[in-house]
Design a protein around this motif. Sequence first.
Motif, PDB file in Angstrom:
ATOM      1  N   ILE A  37       9.833   7.230  -6.050  1.00 37.65           N
ATOM      2  CA  ILE A  37      11.115   7.533  -5.410  1.00 37.65           C
ATOM      3  C   ILE A  37      11.254   6.782  -4.095  1.00 37.65           C
ATOM      4  CG2 ILE A  37      12.459   9.366  -4.312  1.00 37.65           C
ATOM      5  CD1 ILE A  37      11.306  11.284  -6.412  1.00 37.65           C
ATOM      6  N   GLY A  38      10.165   6.764  -3.310  1.00 35.47           N
ATOM      7  CA  GLY A  38      10.207   6.073  -2.027  1.00 35.47           C
ATOM      8  C   GLY A  38      10.371   4.574  -2.154  1.00 35.47           C
ATOM      9  N   SER A  39       9.911   4.016  -3.285  1.00 35.72           N
ATOM     10  CA  SER A  39       9.981   2.563  -3.498  1.00 35.72           C
ATOM     11  C   SER A  39      11.149   2.161  -4.385  1.00 35.72           C
ATOM     12  CB  SER A  39       8.667   2.072  -4.130  1.00 35.72           C
ATOM     13  OG  SER A  39       7.556   2.418  -3.339  1.00 35.72           O
ATOM     14  N   ASN A  76      13.579  17.931 -11.162  1.00 37.62           N
ATOM     15  CA  ASN A  76      15.026  18.052 -11.274  1.00 37.62           C
ATOM     16  C   ASN A  76      15.726  16.708 -11.456  1.00 37.62           C
ATOM     17  OD1 ASN A  76      14.795  20.857 -10.945  1.00 37.62           O
ATOM     18  ND2 ASN A  76      14.734  20.627  -8.731  1.00 37.62           N
ATOM     19  N   ASP A  77      16.692  16.410 -10.572  1.00 38.71           N
ATOM     20  CA  ASP A  77      17.522  15.213 -10.742  1.00 38.71           C
ATOM     21  C   ASP A  77      16.746  13.922 -10.571  1.00 38.71           C
ATOM     22  OD1 ASP A  77      19.698  16.772 -11.239  1.00 38.71           O
ATOM     23  OD2 ASP A  77      20.446  16.720  -9.172  1.00 38.71           O
ATOM     24  N   SER A  78      15.658  13.947  -9.798  1.00 40.01           N
ATOM     25  CA  SER A  78      14.902  12.707  -9.582  1.00 40.01           C
ATOM     26  C   SER A  78      14.313  12.196 -10.889  1.00 40.01           C
ATOM     27  CB  SER A  78      13.779  12.927  -8.571  1.00 40.01           C
ATOM     28  OG  SER A  78      12.814  13.838  -9.068  1.00 40.01           O
ATOM     29  N   ASN A  79      14.163  13.097 -11.870  1.00 36.94           N
ATOM     30  CA  ASN A  79      13.626  12.691 -13.166  1.00 36.94           C
ATOM     31  C   ASN A  79      14.489  11.608 -13.804  1.00 36.94           C
ATOM     32  OD1 ASN A  79      11.800  13.095 -15.489  1.00 36.94           O
ATOM     33  ND2 ASN A  79      13.650  13.837 -16.477  1.00 36.94           N
ATOM     34  N   LYS A  80      15.818  11.752 -13.671  1.00 31.36           N
ATOM     35  CA  LYS A  80      16.740  10.773 -14.256  1.00 31.36           C
ATOM     36  C   LYS A  80      16.573   9.414 -13.595  1.00 31.36           C
ATOM     37  CE  LYS A  80      20.192  14.317 -15.343  1.00 31.36           C
ATOM     38  NZ  LYS A  80      21.576  14.786 -15.066  1.00 31.36           N
ATOM     39  N   LYS A  81      16.393   9.443 -12.275  1.00 30.68           N
ATOM     40  CA  LYS A  81      16.247   8.186 -11.528  1.00 30.68           C
ATOM     41  C   LYS A  81      14.962   7.467 -11.916  1.00 30.68           C
ATOM     42  CE  LYS A  81      15.845   6.439  -6.797  1.00 30.68           C
ATOM     43  NZ  LYS A  81      15.792   6.806  -5.367  1.00 30.68           N
ATOM     44  N   ILE A  82      13.856   8.226 -11.979  1.00 30.48           N
ATOM     45  CA  ILE A  82      12.566   7.617 -12.300  1.00 30.48           C
ATOM     46  C   ILE A  82      12.574   7.057 -13.713  1.00 30.48           C
ATOM     47  CG2 ILE A  82      10.109   8.062 -12.602  1.00 30.48           C
ATOM     48  CD1 ILE A  82      11.016   8.014  -9.711  1.00 30.48           C
ATOM     49  N   MET A 106       0.858  -1.186   0.000  1.00 28.43           N
ATOM     50  CA  MET A 106       0.000   0.000   0.000  1.00 28.43           C
ATOM     51  C   MET A 106       0.896   1.239   0.000  1.00 28.43           C
ATOM     52  SD  MET A 106      -3.189  -1.336   0.436  1.00 28.43           S
ATOM     53  CE  MET A 106      -4.233  -0.090   1.186  1.00 28.43           C
ATOM     54  N   PRO A 107       0.457   2.318  -0.646  1.00 25.56           N
ATOM     55  CA  PRO A 107       1.232   3.565  -0.569  1.00 25.56           C
ATOM     56  C   PRO A 107       1.234   4.110   0.848  1.00 25.56           C
ATOM     57  CG  PRO A 107      -0.437   3.647  -2.322  1.00 25.56           C
ATOM     58  CD  PRO A 107      -0.740   2.450  -1.479  1.00 25.56           C
ATOM     59  N   GLU A 108       2.177   4.985   1.118  1.00 23.15           N
ATOM     60  CA  GLU A 108       2.227   5.656   2.414  1.00 23.15           C
ATOM     61  C   GLU A 108       0.907   6.404   2.643  1.00 23.15           C
ATOM     62  OE1 GLU A 108       4.636   9.400   4.407  1.00 23.15           O
ATOM     63  OE2 GLU A 108       5.459   8.394   2.627  1.00 23.15           O
ATOM     64  N   LYS A 109       0.335   6.284   3.816  1.00 30.24           N
ATOM     65  CA  LYS A 109      -0.991   6.829   4.098  1.00 30.24           C
ATOM     66  C   LYS A 109      -1.070   8.337   3.903  1.00 30.24           C
ATOM     67  CE  LYS A 109      -2.608   3.222   7.274  1.00 30.24           C
ATOM     68  NZ  LYS A 109      -3.610   2.738   6.296  1.00 30.24           N
ATOM     69  N   SER A 110       0.005   9.043   4.216  1.00 31.93           N
ATOM     70  CA  SER A 110      -0.017  10.505   4.123  1.00 31.93           C
ATOM     71  C   SER A 110       0.455  11.033   2.773  1.00 31.93           C
ATOM     72  CB  SER A 110       0.864  11.102   5.230  1.00 31.93           C
ATOM     73  OG  SER A 110       2.202  10.648   5.092  1.00 31.93           O
ATOM     74  N   LEU A 111       0.565  10.133   1.781  1.00 34.03           N
ATOM     75  CA  LEU A 111       1.146  10.515   0.489  1.00 34.03           C
ATOM     76  C   LEU A 111       0.332  11.611  -0.201  1.00 34.03           C
ATOM     77  CD1 LEU A 111       3.702   9.459  -0.844  1.00 34.03           C
ATOM     78  CD2 LEU A 111       2.289   7.993  -2.288  1.00 34.03           C
ATOM     79  N   SER A 112      -0.998  11.494  -0.200  1.00 31.20           N
ATOM     80  CA  SER A 112      -1.826  12.470  -0.905  1.00 31.20           C
ATOM     81  C   SER A 112      -1.762  13.846  -0.236  1.00 31.20           C
ATOM     82  CB  SER A 112      -3.276  11.988  -0.996  1.00 31.20           C
ATOM     83  OG  SER A 112      -3.813  11.742   0.291  1.00 31.20           O
ATOM     84  N   SER A 113      -1.719  13.882   1.088  1.00 34.04           N
ATOM     85  CA  SER A 113      -1.631  15.178   1.777  1.00 34.04           C
ATOM     86  C   SER A 113      -0.276  15.837   1.509  1.00 34.04           C
ATOM     87  CB  SER A 113      -1.846  15.001   3.286  1.00 34.04           C
ATOM     88  OG  SER A 113      -0.836  14.191   3.858  1.00 34.04           O
TER      89      SER A 113
END
Length: 406
Positions: free
Chosen positions: A212-214, A229-235, A153-160
């Motif tokens: 990113i978290g997973s 930014n840089d996370s784009n390359k990772k994803i 399940m995604p992290e519960k507070s992800l949407s907030s």
Amino acid sequence: MNSTIYNSELNDFSRKYLVKTPGIPDPSPYEFIAQRRVIDASLFENFLLFDTLSFKVHGENIPLVILLNHFGVKGVEALLDQNALKFILWDQMLGHMVDDIDGIDPLTHGQYNSPAHSDPEESIRLGLNWMSKQPRTSDKKNLIRKIRDVYSMPEKSLSSKAVAISKSAYDSGKLEVYGLSPEKSTYRELDLEGRKRLCECAEEILQYSHLIGSNMSSYSNFEFYQIFNDSNKKIHQAVNLQDNFNELSELENIPDLKQMFPGDSKPFDKILKLRNKNSSKKFRSWLAECSNNEDSLEITKEYVDAIANSKGFFQTKTGRFTKNVAMSAIGAGVGLLVAGPAGAAGGAGAAKLLEPVADFGLDMLDEFVLSGLTKGWTPKIFFDNLTKLEKSNKSKHTDAENCAGV
């Protein structure tokens, strides 16, 4: 290196083409068939290039039904044993205010709490109900038990958090390039079009945050990529990986996997065996490692170097010593490789056995047993297997045409 790709496309396809929505006309059969071919070809490619596919599931697990239609119950169980399947039960919800109400946050967030969205077993059970031919009761129970263990399940507070990040990005002017400027309107005074646009941005932040978290990559084409930014390359490592593979396919003069897919009458039957070969596992790990390289043009050099510098076990220092022992054992008929320590000779006999051996006459069986160890692994072995698969497909088509009198 284990490579995991996030797949939301199969869920999107299921919801759009299989679930009837009031007020929305059914897609044409042509559109359904065309999109189904695209989805299936993508699955064929992903299962061969990635160790694990992590499927987004919204409510009932209809993507599982599509996989069962392709692989059958035993095939899906085999994929589970290979750690090739995971499912993410998506319970996150985002929305925007439709009415103009001053001072109210334009974005809303929450979680779906129905059993289908919050209970993995119920999600699987409701998904299996979509099958036209139901599995046996025992198979159903086994599937539910095995698949629930690969649910997350995604992290519960992800949407907030996604809403908070979107507000911060808006206030700092990072979304001006997308027509969302704090100079024209404050966050809480956005018009309907602005609220809708900002909600789309928040949806992508929500997806990005989970990826990113997973530690997963994705083929998804995110519109608001500039704010990451840089996370784009990772994803988007998956895109680099696919580009690198296609470049090597061209080098080896074989079709890419999506082109190869339609040529096989039972493509998904081949996946289970081919992806589970040790050479395929090593190739996926090698390709994922190379795709971390920022300069994708280096892949050809990496490929050539891997072939040129490969060493088989018998080419290593330990291997040369073992080869003498192995060849002595085979030539003398002792069978040390089979018998193990219990069959080994001792004392002076053992010392004699370990001496380098010059000319032992090996028969064809002896050569066959040793041939697997005399050559080191290279990424080319994977392409050799694909070439065999392609030739097999062409041969079957030719035989079919001859039988039909073409």
